[in-house]
Design an enzyme around this catalytic site. Structure first.
Site, PDB file in Angstrom:
ATOM      1  CG  ASP A 114      12.198 -46.673 -31.317  1.00 46.22           C
ATOM      2  OD1 ASP A 114      11.311 -46.585 -30.446  1.00 46.22           O
ATOM      3  OD2 ASP A 114      12.946 -45.727 -31.612  1.00 46.22           O
TER       4      ASP A 114
ATOM      5  CE  LYS B 272      11.677 -43.499 -29.202  1.00 47.91           C
ATOM      6  NZ  LYS B 272      12.455 -43.260 -30.405  1.00 47.91           N
TER       7      LYS B 272
ATOM      8  CB  CYS C 170      16.192 -45.419 -30.277  1.00 49.40           C
ATOM      9  SG  CYS C 170      15.860 -44.085 -31.463  1.00 49.40           S
TER      10      CYS C 170
END
Length: 198
Positions: free
Chosen positions: A9, A100, A145
């Site tokens: 990310d 996602k 994450c």
């Protein structure tokens, strides 16, 4: 053993100026680029994950608690969902992107999918198809994450290392808690995460 690197990310919304900015995010993006340029030959595969939200329900809130609910971020098609330009050199070596959270929170990269030859492949299956046994994890955010991706990596049976120098955490308390959780899961930790002072 075959080793893969997962970039978690590294997106505009998670760096300075983004809607859910993590202090030090842009600097970590640049450090990841430098690391990949210097070490890409040590990896059998380099992949990236990305938040890719359409309507993730209660994950977005006008009054977020920054634990379970968050400001709107990484909406499909937005500039915030793009990878940060400081990481551009790293992405020259990325083979696949696992998106996602289309309709869910989806903290872990192992909840993401890529499209190959007209079929969706999960991150775990993609890595296994390439006989990957070891995984290094870097990216944003250490306490969310990155943590979830590393824990799922270990759960999936990959020998997992988090390169903490190449991660940025949202807050000291949650980052310290995440590091302790990763250590308890027998995940190797190297370095120290970037995290804003309390």
């Amino acid at each position: 053993m075959s080793r893969a690197l997962i970039l978690v990310d590294v997106q505009n919304d998670f760096c300075e100026g983004g809607s859910l900015a993590v202090a030090g995010g842009a600097d970590v993006a640049a450090k990841i680029s430098a690391y990949v340029e210097d070490h890409h030959e040590e990896y059998s595969a380099i992949v990236a994950t990305a938040d890719w939200h359409d309507d993730p329900g209660a994950h977005f809130s006008a009054h977020p608690d920054f634990v379970d609910t968050w400001p709107t971020h990484c909406r499909i098609g937005s500039d915030g969902a793009l990878f940060h330009p400081a990481a551009e050199k790293a992405f020259e070596h990325v083979e696949a992107i696992f998106r996602k959270g289309h309709h869910s929170a989806a903290y872990s990269g192992f909840e993401g999918f890529t499209v190959e030859a007209d079929h969706r492949a999960s991150l775990a299956d993609w890595l296994r198809d390439r006989a990957i046994e070891q995984v290094d994890v870097v990216g944003i955010a250490t306490d969310h994450c990155v943590r979830a991706t590393a824990l799922d990596s270990a759960e999936e049976g990959f020998e997992t290392t988090v390169l903490l120098d190449l991660t940025a955490g949202v807050a000291r308390e949650t980052t310290d808690r995440a590091v302790a959780e990763l250590r308890a899961a027998q995940i190797e930790l190297r370095g120290t995460p970037v995290v804003a002072p309390a």
